[in-house]
Design a protein around this motif. Structure first.
Motif, PDB file in Angstrom:
ATOM      1  N   ILE A 181      31.677 -62.405  25.841  1.00 17.99           N
ATOM      2  CA  ILE A 181      32.556 -62.463  26.869  1.00 17.99           C
ATOM      3  C   ILE A 181      33.823 -61.309  26.847  1.00 17.99           C
ATOM      4  O   ILE A 181      34.364 -61.322  25.700  1.00 17.99           O
ATOM      5  N   ASP A 182      34.394 -60.840  28.009  1.00 19.17           N
ATOM      6  CA  ASP A 182      35.429 -59.841  27.874  1.00 19.17           C
ATOM      7  C   ASP A 182      36.701 -60.583  27.982  1.00 19.17           C
ATOM      8  O   ASP A 182      37.465 -60.245  27.269  1.00 19.17           O
ATOM      9  N   ASN A 183      36.856 -61.651  28.693  1.00 20.07           N
ATOM     10  CA  ASN A 183      38.165 -62.268  28.863  1.00 20.07           C
ATOM     11  C   ASN A 183      37.815 -63.715  29.608  1.00 20.07           C
ATOM     12  O   ASN A 183      36.832 -64.053  29.961  1.00 20.07           O
ATOM     13  N   PHE A 184      39.106 -64.588  29.565  1.00 20.61           N
ATOM     14  CA  PHE A 184      39.193 -65.795  30.189  1.00 20.61           C
ATOM     15  C   PHE A 184      40.397 -65.536  31.147  1.00 20.61           C
ATOM     16  O   PHE A 184      41.571 -65.435  30.866  1.00 20.61           O
ATOM     17  N   SER A 185      40.291 -66.458  32.289  1.00 22.89           N
ATOM     18  CA  SER A 185      41.351 -66.707  33.066  1.00 22.89           C
ATOM     19  C   SER A 185      41.158 -68.183  33.881  1.00 22.89           C
ATOM     20  O   SER A 185      39.909 -68.791  33.823  1.00 22.89           O
ATOM     21  N   PRO A 186      42.264 -68.439  34.292  1.00 23.09           N
ATOM     22  CA  PRO A 186      42.011 -70.011  34.976  1.00 23.09           C
ATOM     23  C   PRO A 186      41.410 -69.728  36.304  1.00 23.09           C
ATOM     24  O   PRO A 186      41.482 -68.647  36.901  1.00 23.09           O
ATOM     25  N   ASN A 187      40.652 -70.639  37.007  1.00 24.22           N
ATOM     26  CA  ASN A 187      39.855 -70.263  38.242  1.00 24.22           C
ATOM     27  C   ASN A 187      40.717 -70.786  39.180  1.00 24.22           C
ATOM     28  O   ASN A 187      40.629 -71.873  39.791  1.00 24.22           O
ATOM     29  N   ASP A 188      41.430 -69.956  39.771  1.00 24.65           N
ATOM     30  CA  ASP A 188      42.441 -70.292  40.821  1.00 24.65           C
ATOM     31  C   ASP A 188      41.629 -70.644  42.017  1.00 24.65           C
ATOM     32  O   ASP A 188      42.238 -71.360  42.846  1.00 24.65           O
ATOM     33  N   ASP A 189      40.692 -69.869  42.414  1.00 28.09           N
ATOM     34  CA  ASP A 189      39.965 -70.329  43.535  1.00 28.09           C
ATOM     35  C   ASP A 189      39.401 -71.515  43.635  1.00 28.09           C
ATOM     36  O   ASP A 189      39.154 -72.241  44.813  1.00 28.09           O
ATOM     37  N   MET A 190      39.014 -72.129  42.479  1.00 27.61           N
ATOM     38  CA  MET A 190      38.550 -73.440  42.518  1.00 27.61           C
ATOM     39  C   MET A 190      39.593 -74.552  42.510  1.00 27.61           C
ATOM     40  O   MET A 190      39.439 -75.541  42.911  1.00 27.61           O
ATOM     41  N   ALA A 225      38.178 -64.798  19.067  1.00 28.37           N
ATOM     42  CA  ALA A 225      38.838 -65.081  20.263  1.00 28.37           C
ATOM     43  C   ALA A 225      38.866 -63.904  21.190  1.00 28.37           C
ATOM     44  O   ALA A 225      38.127 -63.003  20.903  1.00 28.37           O
ATOM     45  N   VAL A 226      38.895 -64.331  22.564  1.00 25.91           N
ATOM     46  CA  VAL A 226      38.648 -63.397  23.579  1.00 25.91           C
ATOM     47  C   VAL A 226      40.121 -63.309  24.463  1.00 25.91           C
ATOM     48  O   VAL A 226      40.921 -64.056  24.402  1.00 25.91           O
ATOM     49  N   GLU A 227      40.222 -62.022  25.014  1.00 24.32           N
ATOM     50  CA  GLU A 227      41.589 -61.959  25.713  1.00 24.32           C
ATOM     51  C   GLU A 227      41.896 -62.938  27.009  1.00 24.32           C
ATOM     52  O   GLU A 227      40.620 -63.197  27.542  1.00 24.32           O
ATOM     53  N   ILE A 228      42.990 -63.443  26.979  1.00 27.85           N
ATOM     54  CA  ILE A 228      43.385 -64.296  28.001  1.00 27.85           C
ATOM     55  C   ILE A 228      44.040 -63.677  28.872  1.00 27.85           C
ATOM     56  O   ILE A 228      45.261 -62.839  28.717  1.00 27.85           O
ATOM     57  N   ILE A 229      43.642 -63.709  30.093  1.00 28.29           N
ATOM     58  CA  ILE A 229      44.526 -63.169  31.540  1.00 28.29           C
ATOM     59  C   ILE A 229      44.975 -64.297  32.261  1.00 28.29           C
ATOM     60  O   ILE A 229      44.148 -64.980  32.912  1.00 28.29           O
ATOM     61  N   LEU A 230      46.448 -64.535  32.299  1.00 32.43           N
ATOM     62  CA  LEU A 230      46.876 -65.652  32.793  1.00 32.43           C
ATOM     63  C   LEU A 230      47.394 -64.918  34.500  1.00 32.43           C
ATOM     64  O   LEU A 230      47.674 -65.732  35.238  1.00 32.43           O
TER      65      LEU A 230
END
Length: 230
Positions: A181-190, A225-230
């Motif tokens: 996995i490259d990164n993680f973000s919250p799923n704002d579209d959902m 750990a993976v990068e977190i993009i908020l």
């Protein structure tokens, strides 16, 4: 952690509701339990190879749990009961750097109006509340959460903020139930409210963790750990 029960491959047919699915196992169409309330629409597609875990419980209506599936060449564990077990193992093995100072790990402890997955403490009386969220949604190496609206998840984030304000440590760990996995973000579209609450929690001092797993048909373990993009 190892999956100690017997596992079998099958082909996914359909999912009539959140908790049930029909699969083709050895040429026979059978009903299985799905231990995940998320949508998993990009994973559970007709013809996909899925993994079944045998459950020899005479009180059950189904013999198997559908615990994972192949999305192309990537195997994804979708068992919602797995993340807490994997994180507990990682906590005890001191794999999460920021939490290695806590030597007592307790499951399912209440703070305010929420029950968090873990309450951690150490010999000098410090207390840390940790909530765990399993992540199964991935697009082109980018993982996101949630894959369905989650009022409960939003409530947990707001309670973690209150725990932090009360002088306790507080964090949420997103366990990505796959690797590479490259990164993680919250799923704002959902669920835009969840994303807003996650950013508020971060700005309020709540720790945000995202870890991928090494995962196979008979094992899953927290890896890096993976990068977190908020």
């Amino acid at each position: 952690m190892l999956i100690k029960k017997r596992v079998f491959a099958a082909q996914f047919i359909r999912r009539p509701d959140r908790f049930q699915a029909y699969v083709n196992k050895c040429g026979e169409e059978i009903l299985v339990h799905v231990p995940n309330t998320g949508r998993c629409k990009e994973i559970l597609i007709p013809g996909a190879t899925v993994l079944l875990r045998e459950e020899l419980n005479p009180t059950r209506k189904t013999l198997y749990d559908l615990i994972g599936a192949y999305k192309g060449n990537r195997f994804i564990n979708i068992d919602s009961q797995i993340p807490n077990k994997v994180v507990e193992e990682a906590l005890n093995d001191k794999k999460i750097d920021k939490l290695i100072e806590y030597n007592t790990v307790q499951r399912e402890k209440t703070f305010g109006n929420s029950r968090f997955d873990f309450k951690l403490s150490n010999d000098i009386g410090e207390v840390y509340y940790l909530e765990v969220k399993g992540v199964t949604l991935e697009v082109d190496g980018r993982s996101t959460f949630p894959d369905a609206p989650t009022q409960r998840g939003n409530k947990h984030l707001l309670e973690l903020i209150e725990a932090k304000k009360s002088g306790f440590g507080a964090g949420v760990l997103f366990l990505i139930q796959m690797n590479n996995i490259d990164n993680f973000s919250p799923n704002d579209d959902m669920d835009v409210a969840f994303g807003e609450s996650l950013r508020l929690a971060f700005n309020s001092g709540v720790d945000i963790f995202a870890y991928e797993c090494e995962v196979g048909e008979e094992f899953i373990t927290l890896s890096k750990a993976v990068e977190i993009i908020l």
